[in-house]
Scaffold this motif. Structure first.
Motif, mmCIF file in Angstrom:
data_model
loop_
_atom_site.group_PDB
_atom_site.id
_atom_site.type_symbol
_atom_site.label_atom_id
_atom_site.label_comp_id
_atom_site.label_asym_id
_atom_site.label_seq_id
_atom_site.Cartn_x
_atom_site.Cartn_y
_atom_site.Cartn_z
ATOM 1 N N LYS A 1 47.594 12.290 36.279
ATOM 2 C CA LYS A 1 48.043 13.545 36.910
ATOM 3 C C LYS A 1 49.441 13.383 37.519
ATOM 4 N N TYR B 1 42.682 8.424 36.625
ATOM 5 C CA TYR B 1 42.863 9.885 36.495
ATOM 6 C C TYR B 1 44.072 10.333 37.320
ATOM 7 N N SER C 1 38.090 23.100 22.242
ATOM 8 C CA SER C 1 38.493 21.741 21.831
ATOM 9 C C SER C 1 38.082 21.459 20.391
ATOM 10 N N ARG D 1 37.847 27.751 28.158
ATOM 11 C CA ARG D 1 36.384 27.830 28.300
ATOM 12 C C ARG D 1 35.880 27.012 29.483
ATOM 13 N N GLY D 2 36.756 26.261 30.116
ATOM 14 C CA GLY D 2 36.359 25.442 31.262
ATOM 15 C C GLY D 2 36.209 26.300 32.512
ATOM 16 N N MET D 3 35.787 25.664 33.614
ATOM 17 C CA MET D 3 35.574 26.440 34.844
ATOM 18 C C MET D 3 36.871 27.106 35.308
ATOM 19 N N VAL D 4 37.953 26.345 35.355
ATOM 20 C CA VAL D 4 39.219 26.890 35.871
ATOM 21 C C VAL D 4 39.883 27.785 34.830
ATOM 22 N N ASP E 1 41.939 20.142 19.009
ATOM 23 C CA ASP E 1 41.826 18.965 19.875
ATOM 24 C C ASP E 1 43.229 18.646 20.384
ATOM 25 N N LEU E 2 43.430 18.804 21.681
ATOM 26 C CA LEU E 2 44.779 18.651 22.243
ATOM 27 C C LEU E 2 45.248 17.191 22.227
ATOM 28 N N ALA F 1 45.236 24.030 31.856
ATOM 29 C CA ALA F 1 43.978 23.744 32.572
ATOM 30 C C ALA F 1 43.005 22.985 31.687
ATOM 31 N N ALA F 2 43.499 22.372 30.612
ATOM 32 C CA ALA F 2 42.639 21.526 29.765
ATOM 33 C C ALA F 2 42.787 20.091 30.222
ATOM 34 N N ALA F 3 41.674 19.422 30.414
ATOM 35 C CA ALA F 3 41.705 18.029 30.857
ATOM 36 C C ALA F 3 40.315 17.438 30.715
ATOM 37 N N GLY G 1 47.120 19.603 38.462
ATOM 38 C CA GLY G 1 46.749 18.230 38.804
ATOM 39 C C GLY G 1 45.517 18.246 39.666
ATOM 40 N N THR H 1 42.617 21.374 45.397
ATOM 41 C CA THR H 1 41.605 20.583 46.070
ATOM 42 C C THR H 1 40.323 20.608 45.226
ATOM 43 N N ARG I 1 26.468 23.449 30.781
ATOM 44 C CA ARG I 1 26.748 22.079 30.346
ATOM 45 C C ARG I 1 25.879 21.127 31.143
ATOM 46 N N LEU J 1 37.176 21.942 43.534
ATOM 47 C CA LEU J 1 36.875 23.329 43.151
ATOM 48 C C LEU J 1 35.392 23.475 42.815
#
Ligand SMILES: NC(=O)C1=CN([C@@H]2O[C@H](COP(=O)(O)OP(=O)(O)OC[C@H]3O[C@@H](n4cnc5c(N)ncnc54)[C@H](OP(=O)(O)O)[C@@H]3O)[C@@H](O)[C@H]2O)C=CC1
Ligand SMILES: C[C@H]1O[C@H](OP(=O)(O)OP(=O)(O)OC[C@H]2O[C@@H](n3cnc4c(=O)[nH]c(N)nc43)[C@H](O)[C@@H]2O)[C@@H](O)[C@@H](O)C1=O
Length: 323
Positions: free
Chosen positions: A151, A147, A47, A23-26, A51-52, A73-75, A117, A175, A322, A177
């Motif tokens: 990564k 952070y 999430s 559900r995130g941008m990426v 919940d990861l 791509a979850a972070a 990353g 890079t 958001r 995004l």
């Protein structure tokens, strides 16, 4: 490090494919890309559903769904201010998420996993453009060192799994995004969504001056998220190696120029001011994208076009974004 006896090949469109952070941008852009490529068995969990950071729940989920491919791509993600204010959260949550997902994926012998990353893993004063080999050759930028360390640990975990268990997992280093689905929170977001919102609100209110963070002199490289998703898919099918792969456009611009592009795109004509008490972060982080280009992929979305379409997306969706 020895390479594996594996040649990347087209992925099986019917195989279970888990997009962590769908559900995130990426993650949502990767999901759209996979759908458009004909994948029929995509798996996603929000999430609140999974919940990861909950190791047992993650192991149960992988045992139940048995994905063959995973895009990680979850972070916990944020801009310079969020990273600088909550370093303990950025380090701890990202370590937990990625270790749990990769350990559970290993337990199920997931065939292809791609870890995402960020270009902030490289030294603050790395020579430009930044080659993959410059990793761990100098000190990190302090506003995002926590952070970045998480990564870097993710990259090393991928390499360690390859070496110890022989699974052909890979890492991509994007890079900065931007694009549809971005986080437009005034304090938590990255620069492009922050400026789109700030300039659009100034235009609406008739404000005559808008103040941005820092000096405006840092340079950044911006990649549209649809390009990012295309690169992720390309790497799954065409790249196999222990080194992380840089993903970008190979071109950068100053934050001042970005502010002028955003002002033009939203139709704001007032003054653009700078609050130099706010941090600039790293002066420049332009990626060397020759490894990605050699594998057969280059970006295609023009920055001004990408900003214009993101402004349109923001205006259409601003009641639901958001904040
Ligand atoms: N945005 C950028 O400029 C850049 C991003 N990246 C990397 O790309 C990846 C994706 O970033 P982006 O899409 O921008 O970030 P977003 O914040 O848009 O999305 C992050 C996703 O992670 C999920 N998530 C966060 N915490 C948890 C958790 N505890 N359990 C389960 N899911 C969780 C969220 O799920 P939910 O929505 O369900 O809460 C969300 O879908 C990250 O690895 C990031 O480091 C790298 C370079 C630049
Ligand atoms: C992707 C990357 O993102 C972060 O690093 P960053 O590259 O510094 O990204 P940023 O988008 O937050 O800022 C870029 C530049 O823009 C300036 N700037 C001006 N005005 C605003 C503003 O209003 N908001 C923000 N966020 N920045 C602003 C700001 O001062 C800086 O000079 C890290 O989380 C890092 O971990 C990471 O991986």
């Amino acid at each position: 490090m020895t390479d594996l006896d594996f040649t990347p090949a087209p992925l099986d469109r019917a195989a279970p494919f888990y997009v962590a952070g769908h559900r995130g941008m990426v993650g949502s852009a990767i999901w759209r890309k996979l759908e458009s490529e004909g994948f029929t068995n995509l798996i996603g969990r929000t999430s609140s559903e999974l919940d990861l950071r909950d190791r047992h729940a993650v192991f149960d989920f992988f045992a139940d769904t048995k994905p063959r491919y995973v895009a990680l791509a979850a972070a916990k993600v944020g801009g310079i201010m969020a990273n600088n204010t909550y370093p303990a959260d950025f380090l701890s949550e990202n370590m937990q998420i990625q270790v749990n997902v990769m350990d559970a994926a290993l337990a199920q012998r997931v065939e292809r996993l791609q870890f995402l990353g960020s270009s902030c893993i490289y030294p603050k004063f790395a020579p430009q453009p930044i080659k993959e080999d410059y990793l761990l050759t100098g000190h990190l930028e302090p506003t995002n060192d926590a952070y970045a360390i998480a990564k870097i640990a993710g990259i090393v975990q991928v390499q360690a799994v390859r070496r110890q268990h022989g699974l052909p997992w890979i890492s991509a280093m994007p890079t900065n995004l931007y694009g549809p689905g971005d986080n437009f929170s005034p304090t938590g977001s990255h620069v492009l969504p922050a400026l789109i919102r700030r300039f659009d609100e100034a235009r609406e209110s008739g404000a005559t001056s808008v103040e941005n963070w820092g000096t405006g002199s840092p340079r950044r490289e911006f990649l549209h998220v649809d390009d990012m998703a295309a690169a992720v898919f390309h790497l799954f099918e065409h790249y196999d190696g222990p080194s992380q792969v840089n993903v970008g456009t190979g071109r950068d611009t100053t934050i001042k120029e970005i502010a002028e592009m955003v002002a033009a795109a939203v139709g704001y004509q007032g003054e653009i001011a700078w609050d130099t008490s706010k941090p600039d972060g790293t002066p420049r982080k332009l990626l060397d994208v020759s490894r990605l280009a050699e594998s057969g992929w280059t970006s295609s979305v023009d920055l001004r076009d990408g900003i214009t379409s993101t402004v349109e997306w923001y205006r259409t969706n601003k009641e639901h974004i958001r904040t």
